[in-house]
Design a protein around this motif. Structure first.
Motif, PDB file in Angstrom:
ATOM      1  N   ARG A 113       0.060  46.250  12.220  1.00  0.00           N
ATOM      2  CA  ARG A 113       0.172  44.945  11.593  1.00  0.00           C
ATOM      3  C   ARG A 113      -0.247  45.022  10.134  1.00  0.00           C
ATOM      4  NH1 ARG A 113      -2.867  40.498  15.042  1.00  0.00           N
ATOM      5  NH2 ARG A 113      -4.584  41.986  14.781  1.00  0.00           N
ATOM      6  N   LYS A 114       0.489  44.294   9.277  1.00  0.00           N
ATOM      7  CA  LYS A 114       0.148  44.299   7.856  1.00  0.00           C
ATOM      8  C   LYS A 114      -1.151  43.522   7.644  1.00  0.00           C
ATOM      9  CE  LYS A 114       2.818  40.182   6.599  1.00  0.00           C
ATOM     10  NZ  LYS A 114       3.824  39.602   5.685  1.00  0.00           N
ATOM     11  N   LEU A 115      -1.826  43.843   6.536  1.00  0.00           N
ATOM     12  CA  LEU A 115      -3.032  43.113   6.181  1.00  0.00           C
ATOM     13  C   LEU A 115      -2.684  41.653   5.940  1.00  0.00           C
ATOM     14  CD1 LEU A 115      -4.735  45.616   3.694  1.00  0.00           C
ATOM     15  CD2 LEU A 115      -5.006  45.433   6.165  1.00  0.00           C
ATOM     16  N   ALA A 116      -3.584  40.761   6.282  1.00  0.00           N
ATOM     17  CA  ALA A 116      -3.306  39.336   6.131  1.00  0.00           C
ATOM     18  C   ALA A 116      -4.594  38.577   5.873  1.00  0.00           C
ATOM     19  CB  ALA A 116      -2.612  38.786   7.379  1.00  0.00           C
ATOM     20  N   LYS A 117      -4.500  37.607   4.957  1.00  0.00           N
ATOM     21  CA  LYS A 117      -5.648  36.770   4.647  1.00  0.00           C
ATOM     22  C   LYS A 117      -6.115  36.011   5.886  1.00  0.00           C
ATOM     23  CE  LYS A 117      -3.245  35.053   1.190  1.00  0.00           C
ATOM     24  NZ  LYS A 117      -2.780  34.306  -0.012  1.00  0.00           N
ATOM     25  N   ARG A 118      -5.150  35.545   6.692  1.00  0.00           N
ATOM     26  CA  ARG A 118      -5.510  34.710   7.837  1.00  0.00           C
ATOM     27  C   ARG A 118      -6.271  35.474   8.906  1.00  0.00           C
ATOM     28  NH1 ARG A 118      -0.113  35.791   8.238  1.00  0.00           N
ATOM     29  NH2 ARG A 118       0.628  36.770  10.170  1.00  0.00           N
ATOM     30  N   ARG A 119      -6.185  36.816   8.898  1.00  0.00           N
ATOM     31  CA  ARG A 119      -6.917  37.613   9.886  1.00  0.00           C
ATOM     32  C   ARG A 119      -8.206  38.183   9.306  1.00  0.00           C
ATOM     33  NH1 ARG A 119      -2.161  40.291  10.895  1.00  0.00           N
ATOM     34  NH2 ARG A 119      -3.150  42.283  10.411  1.00  0.00           N
ATOM     35  N   GLY A 120      -8.546  37.758   8.103  1.00  0.00           N
ATOM     36  CA  GLY A 120      -9.813  38.178   7.525  1.00  0.00           C
ATOM     37  C   GLY A 120      -9.839  39.591   7.009  1.00  0.00           C
ATOM     38  N   SER A 121      -8.721  40.106   6.525  1.00  0.00           N
ATOM     39  CA  SER A 121      -8.714  41.445   5.929  1.00  0.00           C
ATOM     40  C   SER A 121      -9.680  41.475   4.746  1.00  0.00           C
ATOM     41  CB  SER A 121      -7.300  41.805   5.460  1.00  0.00           C
ATOM     42  OG  SER A 121      -6.410  41.851   6.555  1.00  0.00           O
ATOM     43  N   PRO A 122     -10.430  42.578   4.558  1.00  0.00           N
ATOM     44  CA  PRO A 122     -11.432  42.656   3.486  1.00  0.00           C
ATOM     45  C   PRO A 122     -10.835  42.278   2.136  1.00  0.00           C
ATOM     46  CG  PRO A 122     -11.589  44.560   4.925  1.00  0.00           C
ATOM     47  CD  PRO A 122     -10.362  43.819   5.341  1.00  0.00           C
ATOM     48  N   SER A 123     -11.537  41.446   1.391  1.00  0.00           N
ATOM     49  CA  SER A 123     -11.005  40.948   0.125  1.00  0.00           C
ATOM     50  C   SER A 123     -11.439  41.820  -1.048  1.00  0.00           C
ATOM     51  CB  SER A 123     -11.473  39.512  -0.113  1.00  0.00           C
ATOM     52  OG  SER A 123     -12.851  39.470  -0.430  1.00  0.00           O
ATOM     53  N   LEU A 124     -10.627  41.784  -2.103  1.00  0.00           N
ATOM     54  CA  LEU A 124     -10.979  42.486  -3.334  1.00  0.00           C
ATOM     55  C   LEU A 124     -12.220  41.861  -3.965  1.00  0.00           C
ATOM     56  CD1 LEU A 124      -7.475  42.958  -5.029  1.00  0.00           C
ATOM     57  CD2 LEU A 124      -8.657  44.475  -3.415  1.00  0.00           C
ATOM     58  N   ALA A 125     -12.354  40.551  -3.843  1.00  0.00           N
ATOM     59  CA  ALA A 125     -13.518  39.874  -4.426  1.00  0.00           C
ATOM     60  C   ALA A 125     -14.817  40.389  -3.812  1.00  0.00           C
ATOM     61  CB  ALA A 125     -13.390  38.366  -4.232  1.00  0.00           C
ATOM     62  N   ASP A 126     -14.798  40.621  -2.493  1.00  0.00           N
ATOM     63  CA  ASP A 126     -15.997  41.156  -1.838  1.00  0.00           C
ATOM     64  C   ASP A 126     -16.291  42.567  -2.334  1.00  0.00           C
ATOM     65  OD1 ASP A 126     -16.415  38.874  -0.366  1.00  0.00           O
ATOM     66  OD2 ASP A 126     -15.320  39.594   1.391  1.00  0.00           O
ATOM     67  N   MET A 127     -15.255  43.396  -2.460  1.00  0.00           N
ATOM     68  CA  MET A 127     -15.441  44.759  -2.956  1.00  0.00           C
ATOM     69  C   MET A 127     -15.988  44.734  -4.387  1.00  0.00           C
ATOM     70  SD  MET A 127     -11.894  46.512  -1.607  1.00  0.00           S
ATOM     71  CE  MET A 127     -11.287  46.209   0.052  1.00  0.00           C
ATOM     72  N   ARG A 128     -15.448  43.827  -5.176  1.00  0.00           N
ATOM     73  CA  ARG A 128     -15.888  43.714  -6.574  1.00  0.00           C
ATOM     74  C   ARG A 128     -17.356  43.304  -6.641  1.00  0.00           C
ATOM     75  NH1 ARG A 128     -15.021  39.063  -9.540  1.00  0.00           N
ATOM     76  NH2 ARG A 128     -13.329  38.404  -8.156  1.00  0.00           N
ATOM     77  N   ARG A 129     -17.743  42.327  -5.825  1.00  0.00           N
ATOM     78  CA  ARG A 129     -19.131  41.871  -5.828  1.00  0.00           C
ATOM     79  C   ARG A 129     -20.085  42.941  -5.296  1.00  0.00           C
ATOM     80  NH1 ARG A 129     -16.795  36.717  -4.582  1.00  0.00           N
ATOM     81  NH2 ARG A 129     -16.814  37.222  -2.354  1.00  0.00           N
ATOM     82  N   ASN A 163      -4.131  30.587  -1.948  1.00  0.00           N
ATOM     83  CA  ASN A 163      -4.576  29.941  -0.712  1.00  0.00           C
ATOM     84  C   ASN A 163      -5.480  30.867   0.105  1.00  0.00           C
ATOM     85  OD1 ASN A 163      -2.717  31.780   0.300  1.00  0.00           O
ATOM     86  ND2 ASN A 163      -1.147  30.233   0.693  1.00  0.00           N
ATOM     87  N   GLY A 164      -5.940  31.925  -0.530  1.00  0.00           N
ATOM     88  CA  GLY A 164      -6.845  32.883   0.089  1.00  0.00           C
ATOM     89  C   GLY A 164      -7.133  33.995  -0.900  1.00  0.00           C
ATOM     90  N   LEU A 165      -8.123  34.808  -0.604  1.00  0.00           N
ATOM     91  CA  LEU A 165      -8.497  35.894  -1.507  1.00  0.00           C
ATOM     92  C   LEU A 165      -7.538  37.077  -1.384  1.00  0.00           C
ATOM     93  CD1 LEU A 165     -12.357  35.794  -0.903  1.00  0.00           C
ATOM     94  CD2 LEU A 165     -11.159  35.060  -2.973  1.00  0.00           C
ATOM     95  N   LEU A 179       4.228  48.644   2.904  1.00  0.00           N
ATOM     96  CA  LEU A 179       3.101  47.749   3.177  1.00  0.00           C
ATOM     97  C   LEU A 179       1.916  48.548   3.693  1.00  0.00           C
ATOM     98  CD1 LEU A 179       5.078  45.028   5.168  1.00  0.00           C
ATOM     99  CD2 LEU A 179       4.424  44.914   2.764  1.00  0.00           C
ATOM    100  N   ILE A 180       0.739  48.099   3.335  1.00  0.00           N
ATOM    101  CA  ILE A 180      -0.467  48.678   3.912  1.00  0.00           C
ATOM    102  C   ILE A 180      -0.693  48.009   5.268  1.00  0.00           C
ATOM    103  CG2 ILE A 180      -2.964  48.939   3.677  1.00  0.00           C
ATOM    104  CD1 ILE A 180      -2.589  49.098   0.676  1.00  0.00           C
ATOM    105  N   VAL A 181      -0.775  48.804   6.309  1.00  0.00           N
ATOM    106  CA  VAL A 181      -0.907  48.262   7.660  1.00  0.00           C
ATOM    107  C   VAL A 181      -2.146  48.834   8.353  1.00  0.00           C
ATOM    108  CG1 VAL A 181       1.581  47.905   7.909  1.00  0.00           C
ATOM    109  CG2 VAL A 181       0.576  50.072   8.633  1.00  0.00           C
TER     110      VAL A 181
END
Length: 281
Positions: free
Chosen positions: A234-250, A11-13, A227-229
């Motif tokens: 605060r822990k990383l969260a998809k809903r807060r727009g934490s940088p995605s692995l897909a973006d790093m990969r691209r 439901n998110g990256l 947890l990575i915070v």
């Protein structure tokens, strides 16, 4: 033989927190000569997306992680959730509930690990089950199961106290099963012997141990890692727009190098790793 799993929801990256969780599960299995499974928890039809699941698989390969056997798709197991619910109903442990979040907020007075504790409004009432959620009668379930223990590799032996959650939902209105029921049944079906997950889910293991007892399921060990915070704790969260692995990969980042850095807790500026014990939100 040890068997672990990584079980993301599409439901998110994926972000760095997910990468760390996958690495912990993968490495514990490999270090002990066991197996590592990948399960995609895709039963939330309203939020799960095939393209996100595909991106997750590519992210894990980019990190240099390899799993044993084919990917397991949670959506193929809906029948097992229904069968477990039927069994719990036959034991008199489930009841339908039509309360809204607003209803609960207006009536509840106590807090538990997941927020406000449901005050039992629909318990014992004649409620139309059509379209209702189904809740576990926690007090009765605890009485039937009796005293229970479970073991975390980092925190040691634990006395199960699922009553701190109150009457949890096991069958949701919008999905075939709650996380508690689906994850417990899936781990048993997959033969998971060591459940690895973040410390934010430590308390959930009290509930899962109860369900294992009620449904005669095998009992694994647990490993609730840190947890990575962010800098504010605060822990990383998809809903807060934490940088995605897909973006790093691209962007051309080296996935294997990133995985090695995470193994040694070498994190980007502003991030840190918690101990994994006594996490509170």
């Amino acid at each position: 033989m040890i068997r672990t799993r990584f079980a993301p929801s599409p439901n998110g990256l994926l972000h760095l927190g997910h990468a760390y969780a996958a690495i912990v599960a993968h490495d514990l299995a490999r270090q002990r000569g066991g197996e590592f499974l990948l399960r995609i928890e895709d039963i939330d039809a309203a939020r799960s997306r095939t393209e996100l699941a595909e991106a997750m698989i590519e992210d894990l390969r980019w990190l240099g992680l390899h799993w044993d056997g084919p990917v397991v798709w949670q959506s193929t197991r809906l029948g097992s959730y229904g069968a477990a619910a039927d069994r719990l109903r036959a034991m008199g442990l489930l009841y339908p509930c039509r309360c809204t979040r607003a209803d609960i907020a207006a009536a509840a007075t106590d807090h538990g690990p997941d927020g406000l504790i449901y005050p039992g409004t629909c318990r014992g009432r004649d409620v139309d089950p059509a379209g209702a959620a189904w809740r576990l009668d926690m007090a009765r379930a605890v009485e039937i199961a009796g005293p229970l223990v479970w073991e975390d590799e980092l925190a040691g032996p634990q006395h199960a106290t699922p009553e701190i959650f109150g009457d949890i939902v096991l069958l949701r209105k919008e999905a075939p099963a709650s996380y508690h029921l689906a994850a417990t049944l899936d781990d048993a079906a997959d033969g998971i012997t060591l459940v690895t997950r973040g410390a934010d889910l430590f308390a959930a293991s009290h509930v899962h141990r109860l369900l294992q007892a009620l449904l005669d399921l095998p009992v694994p060990r647990w490993h609730h890692h840190g947890l990575i915070v962010e800098g504010d704790g605060r822990k990383l969260a998809k809903r807060r727009g934490s940088p995605s692995l897909a973006d790093m990969r691209r962007d051309g980042a080296d996935g294997r190098a990133l995985a090695d850095a995470l193994r040694h807790a070498l994190l980007p500026a502003g991030l840190s790793l918690t101990t994994g014990i006594g996490w509170t939100t």
